[in-house]
Enzyme design. Structure first.
Site, short mmCIF file in Angstrom:
data_model
loop_
_atom_site.label_atom_id
_atom_site.label_comp_id
_atom_site.label_asym_id
_atom_site.label_seq_id
_atom_site.Cartn_x
_atom_site.Cartn_y
_atom_site.Cartn_z
N SER A 125 0.83 -1.21 0.00
CA SER A 125 0.00 0.00 0.00
C SER A 125 0.86 1.26 0.00
O SER A 125 1.97 1.25 0.52
CB SER A 125 -0.88 -0.02 1.26
N TYR A 150 -2.02 -0.07 10.09
CA TYR A 150 -2.26 -0.73 8.79
C TYR A 150 -1.02 -0.54 7.90
O TYR A 150 -0.45 -1.51 7.41
CB TYR A 150 -3.51 -0.17 8.11
N LYS A 154 2.05 -3.30 6.57
CA LYS A 154 2.50 -3.50 5.19
C LYS A 154 4.01 -3.25 5.08
O LYS A 154 4.74 -3.94 4.38
CB LYS A 154 1.75 -2.56 4.24
N PHE A 179 -2.52 2.57 -4.47
CA PHE A 179 -2.96 3.87 -3.96
C PHE A 179 -4.41 3.70 -3.52
O PHE A 179 -4.66 2.87 -2.63
CB PHE A 179 -2.62 4.97 -4.98
N VAL A 218 -16.74 14.49 6.31
CA VAL A 218 -15.47 14.79 5.63
C VAL A 218 -14.43 15.05 6.72
O VAL A 218 -14.58 15.99 7.52
CB VAL A 218 -15.62 16.01 4.71
N PHE A 219 -13.42 14.19 6.76
CA PHE A 219 -12.48 14.23 7.89
C PHE A 219 -11.46 15.37 7.75
O PHE A 219 -10.31 15.18 7.41
CB PHE A 219 -11.74 12.89 7.99
N ARG A 232 -5.97 12.17 -2.63
CA ARG A 232 -5.50 10.82 -2.85
C ARG A 232 -5.49 10.49 -4.34
O ARG A 232 -6.20 11.12 -5.12
CB ARG A 232 -6.42 9.80 -2.13
#
Ligand code: WQD
Length: 334
Positions: A125, A150, A154, A179, A218-219, A232
């Site tokens: 990732s 997370y 990875k 991505f 929406v963070f 992103r």
């Protein structure tokens, strides 16, 4: 024809990759524990391709089951998708993420060695880059400084695979750094359907659009980005799945080595741009409100995928409108 073992075969990326490989004539042996998918996905894969997967239900940590699968099937290559993948969730449950995402890979590799299967595609990732110093991000960018368990899980597995490759040069390893995979197969039969409340943006937007959830949170809108919301690199799931076919062909063409590729489009979009595009192509409103930042999030992340183009002859073709349209179309058919 070559028999490929796919862990997490009924998951979002796993199921779309199964379709592409079956359509190319590969035979597939699959494993899943349905922790983030449903058994009906197997029927959908058959409906799309007309072909079946030889399926085993179970957990990657179950060494005896893995040994049974390798004993019963002449497997020549493994694609490992099985992992938990929600950034926010991982901050709350780090140990579960390390057991599921790291220990399971150690079990898998030990069984691969036992049965002398030495070709592996590993789903990693972009989160291994942590907060990138430079964007777009190339494979040479520094990894580490991950901001959530997370991404750290990875990162750990990538380190394990590097050590394995040095210790056993017969291993052929392809690490794909994804991505943000979004969208769904054109048939609308398979797509992103996480169990429970979605952690990722696109499946959450789809549930709000279908009025299954009242509003999108929406963070944060105070990041140093075009409109303050997170940026992103969203990549259509079918483009991502097709890259795995190229990965199989690449591993079949080399004698040894560890290869790393970013799989993205090279373009970043903000959360508000995603909402606007989704509303436009689907002619629907997505109510949202700005809330606090999510722990573990970074501001901006998008790929330089030119290495995959040069070495795998792969690039993403589908655009953001395809992603938003196909995601909603799948959810309408659910
Ligand atoms: C995207 C943007 C959020 C949900 C994850 C993981 C991993 C990877 C891709 C494979 C961010 C914002 C999100 C919401 C929001 N997949 N957001 N409200 O965290 O970039 O990456 O997915 O490796 O699963 O690394 O994806 O979809 O969670 O977030 O505002 O309800 O949307 O802050 O800016 P992320 P995401």
């Amino acid at each position: 024809m070559q028999k490929i073992f796919i862990t997490g075969c009924t998951g979002y990326i796993g199921s779309h990759t199964c379709v592409e490989l079956l359509e190319k004539g590969y035979e597939i042996v699959g494993l899943d524990n349905f922790s983030n998918s449903k058994p009906i996905v197997l029927d959908k894969i058959k409906e799309i391709t007309g072909k079946e997967i030889k399926f085993y239900e179970g957990n990657m940590l179950d060494k005896k089951l893995l040994q049974k699968i390798f004993k019963e099937n002449d497997i020549s290559l493994v694609i490992d998708f099985a992992a938990y993948k929600a950034v926010g969730d991982s901050v709350q449950k780090p140990i579960e993420y390390y057991i599921n995402n790291v220990s399971s890979v150690l079990t898998l590799i030990s069984v691969m060695q036992e049965f002398k299967v030495k070709s592996l595609i590993f789903s990693s990732s972009a989160t291994v880059y942590g907060t990138p110093e430079v964007v777009p991000i190339t494979e040479e960018a520094k990894i580490g400084g991950t901001t959530n368990p997370y991404g750290t899980s990875k990162l750990y597995v990538e380190g394990i695979l590097n050590d394995l490759s040095k210790a056993d040069p017969e291993f052929k390893i392809c690490i794909f750094r994804y991505f943000n995979p979004v969208g769904a197969h054109d048939s609308g039969l398979i797509g992103e359907e996480p169990n429970g409340i979605p952690a990722n943006l696109m499946p959450f937007i789809c549930k709000v659009a279908l009025k299954e959830l009242p509003c999108l949170n929406v963070f944060g809108n105070d990041y140093d980005t075009i409109d303050g919301t997170g940026v992103r690199d969203y990549i259509h799931i079918v483009d991502l799945a097709k890259a795995h076919v190229k990965g199989v062909e690449k591993l079949n063409s080399i004698d040894s080595g560890l290869l790393i590729y970013n799989l993205g489009t090279g373009r970043g979009y903000s959360v508000l741009e995603i909402i606007q595009t989704f509303e436009k192509v689907n002619n629907i409103k997505v109510p949202y409100k700005i809330v606090e930042r999510r722990p573990g999030d970074i501001a901006t992340c998008y790929a330089d995928s030119s290495k995959a183009f040069k070495e795998l002859n792969w690039q993403a073709h589908k655009n953001l409108e395809d992603m938003c349209r196909s995601a909603y179309n799948f959810n309408l058919n659910r």
